[in-house]
Structure formats: C-alpha cells, structure tokens
Enzyme design. Structure first.
Site, short mmCIF file in Angstrom:
data_model
loop_
_atom_site.label_atom_id
_atom_site.label_comp_id
_atom_site.label_asym_id
_atom_site.label_seq_id
_atom_site.Cartn_x
_atom_site.Cartn_y
_atom_site.Cartn_z
N PHE A 85 29.59 -28.78 -2.59
CA PHE A 85 29.55 -30.19 -2.18
C PHE A 85 29.39 -30.31 -0.67
O PHE A 85 30.00 -31.17 -0.03
CB PHE A 85 30.82 -30.94 -2.62
CG PHE A 85 31.13 -30.82 -4.09
CD1 PHE A 85 30.12 -30.85 -5.04
CD2 PHE A 85 32.43 -30.68 -4.53
CE1 PHE A 85 30.40 -30.73 -6.40
CE2 PHE A 85 32.72 -30.57 -5.89
CZ PHE A 85 31.71 -30.60 -6.82
N GLU A 143 37.92 -38.99 9.25
CA GLU A 143 37.00 -38.97 8.11
C GLU A 143 37.33 -40.10 7.14
O GLU A 143 36.44 -40.79 6.64
CB GLU A 143 37.07 -37.62 7.39
CG GLU A 143 36.08 -37.52 6.23
CD GLU A 143 36.13 -36.18 5.51
OE1 GLU A 143 35.34 -35.99 4.58
OE2 GLU A 143 36.98 -35.33 5.88
#
Length: 385
Positions: A162, A246
């Site tokens: 990913f 994030e």
C-alpha cells in the site's frame, strides 16, 4: 459557496494569494488532464517539477531543509486544490513527500537532506513512505522487514505494501527492524528504488486511480549505513511524531471533498430541470443540500480549530482523532448524497462526484482507520480505568 472565516489566520491577504496561486495551478495543470491520469493510473513527473517551481512542494517544511511556509499553508494548498476541481487522489500523489520527507528533514544528516529533501521539494525527486507490511497493517511496532548491519551497509530483506507513489518513487523512507522485537528495534532507512534487489508491483484500487500504489519487495538490498535517518532504534518515535500531521491532512482532504461536492451539487440542482422546473426548487432536494452544507461546514470549522491548536503545540491527540473521524463521516455522507442527487449522471465514470465518491472511501482507512481513531478517543477518555 465556500464559507470564509473573516479575520481568521486562514484568510489573510497572503493566504488568499496562495489560494489564488493554487487555484490557477489546479485549473491549468491538473483539471484538464485528470481524466487521462485516472485512466493511466499515475500522474506525470513533470507535474511535480511544475509544483516545485511554484514553491508548492516546499510548504510545511523547515527553511533549513529548503522549505517555506508552515503547516497551515500546506493545508490551505490541499483545500484549494480539491475545491478547484482536483481530488484527494491528486493530493496523495503530488504531496506524497509530505509523509516521505519530513523525517529526513527533521532527523536526517545534512548530507541526507541535501540528497533527498531539497531535490524533492524542487520536484526533481519523488519519495514514498514504507511502513505498512502485508502482515502488519496498523501495528507499526510489529514491522518485520529486517536490516542487518554488514560493514558500512545494511542488508535489507522484507516487503512493504500500500505504498503511495510506490511505482514512481526514487526513494522510500522505510521502517526496518535493526534491533530486537517491539518498537525499540525499529529504525528508518532511506532506500533508493534503483538499488539491486528492489522489486515493485503496481496495485489497482477502488479509488485514487491517478495515485499510483505499489507493493515493494526488498531482497537483500544493500543500503549504506549513512542512509539511516536519526539514531538506530529511533524509527518508531519518528513515525509516531508524524501521525498527527498525516491525520490532520486526511481530515482537511475529507472536509474539502465534502465542500466541493456541496458546490457541485448546488450547480447541478440549479441547471437540471425535472417536470419543467429546476431541481433546486424541489423541497426534498433543497433540504438535502442544506444538510450536506451543514455537515461539510461543521466538519471544516472543527478541523480548522483542531489544526490551529495542534500547530500551537497543544495536546490534541484526542481531538485529532475526533477531527479525522468527524470529517470522514461528513464526507462519506455528503459524497453519497451528491451521487444520489446527480441521478444517473452521478453514476457515470468521469463525472466529478463519482470520482469523489470512490476517492473518499480511503480517507477512513489511511492514517489510522476509523476504528483505530475511536480506540484512541476511548483510551483518552479514561475508559481503561
């Protein structure tokens, strides 16, 4: 119809100029080519160079590493890119350096900063962050990719998956195990993808089609020990330091996507006629759009509030998790309603609300799932006794 917070730090003259710059860049360099990039499964490297020339990639990085502006400026650029017709997929790919390079900028040697951070902020290199593994998911402390010291090198074996921008990345800031089990054995190592033993496999996804994603296999890759970011064994702490930014970035993307879908739906309801009258005159439609606008606005205001408190250094771990989940929840509902109110047109590939519908699904998974965020909130509420 995006609401502005008058006299807010989000709306100073300089930041209005930044928004105008990002909007022009998005409308000129991104919107016309986005359907092509969606079909291709990646964006051109040239886009990074153009963004770098405008200083957009330097936002949120320290001046000593070639950066300019603060985290708030980076958030504003993200908001405006989506509001101007871009997408969270574009944000993920064009700004991947926002998760790949900060560790190097803050903890890397001057030589690492010069080799990787400065050229990345100029748009000359593309970086990725390699943490997730096929068998570890959100459990960062369980990383198994092994880096064994051999003279002046580390020999790295393992796999990451990913990985955003993984097929185009020139380097991957990689979480590796240099010590024993648990979080104290984890370090960060910059691995150039051109090194022998690095193999990449592209992954196809539900959304973020323009953002390339890969599994990266590392087969006895020799990496200079000088590529170590910070001290050996400090990787887990460095990773945890960046989770807040994030999560906030994903919350900003979710809130902006919701607002963009409100704007698109209003325009559609005004022009689309049913039974001789605009869709916007139908009470059920008007009320649905009012609910969409309310949820988008509440999410944006809360995310912005938490953002400012985080940037000021307040302890907002709980609020960060709440902000991310609140924005994602609002976004999920709004994009669903946008597709519904667009009718058959909303189900067509290439229509903007259809793309946002697909892209939004990852926002509640990346950076810590909704469930992980709820666990963070619960633990901070004192439910553990």
């Amino acid at each position: 119809m995006t609401a502005t917070l008058t006299h807010s730090v989000w709306d100073t003259e300089e930041r209005r100029e930044l928004r105008a710059l990002v909007r022009r860049f998005t409308e000129r360099e991104i919107v016309p080519s986005l359907p092509e990039w969606e079909d291709a499964g990646a964006m051109p490297r040239e886009l990074h160079r153009r963004a770098g020339e405008l200083g957009l990639l330097a936002l949120g990085f320290p001046e000593g590493a070639g950066g300019e502006g603060g985290h708030l400026d980076s958030a504003i650029a993200t908001e405006e890119l989506i509001l101007a017709g871009g997408s969270s997929g574009v944000v993920a790919s064009l700004f991947t350096h926002g998760i790949a390079a900060p560790h190097i900028a803050l903890h890397g040697s001057p030589e690492l900063v010069d080799r990787f951070v400065r050229p990345t902020l100029r748009g000359e290199l593309i970086g990725s962050l390699g943490i997730t593994e096929p068998g570890t998911g959100s459990d960062v402390a369980a990383v198994t990719t092994r880096a064994v010291r051999d003279g002046d090198d580390y020999v790295v074996t393992g796999a990451k998956t990913f990985i955003t921008s993984g097929t185009r990345a020139d380097f991957v800031t990689t979480a590796v195990r240099t010590g024993g089990p648990g979080h104290r054995g984890i370090s960060l190592l910059v691995i150039e993808t051109a090194r022998p033993g690095v193999h990449r496999t592209a992954l196809r996804k539900m959304g973020w089609h323009c953002s390339d994603t890969a599994t990266i296999s590392l087969d006895e890759v020799r990496v200079p020990a000088s590529n170590l970011v910070g001290a050996e064994g400090s990787g887990f702490r460095q990773i945890m330091e960046r989770f807040g930014s994030e999560r906030l970035s994903l919350a900003v993307q979710a809130a902006a996507t919701a607002q963009r879908c409100v704007d698109l739906t209003i325009a559609w309801a005004r022009q689309r006629e049913t039974f001789g009258a605009p869709l916007a005159t139908r009470q059920v439609v008007r009320h649905r759009i009012a609910q969409m606008a309310r949820r988008a606005t509440v999410a944006r205001v809360y995310v912005r509030d938490v953002f400012l408190r985080w940037e000021a250094g307040d302890d907002v771990v709980t609020e960060l998790a709440m902000a991310k989940n609140q924005a994602v929840e609002a976004c999920d509902w709004v994009v669903d309603q946008a597709v519904q109110l667009h009718g058959g047109a909303g189900y067509l590939h290439g229509v903007e609300v259809e793309r946002h519908y697909r892209d939004a699904r990852i926002l509640g998974i990346g950076g810590g799932t909704n469930e992980i965020m709820d666990e963070v909130i619960a633990s901070r509420l004192g439910l553990d006794g």
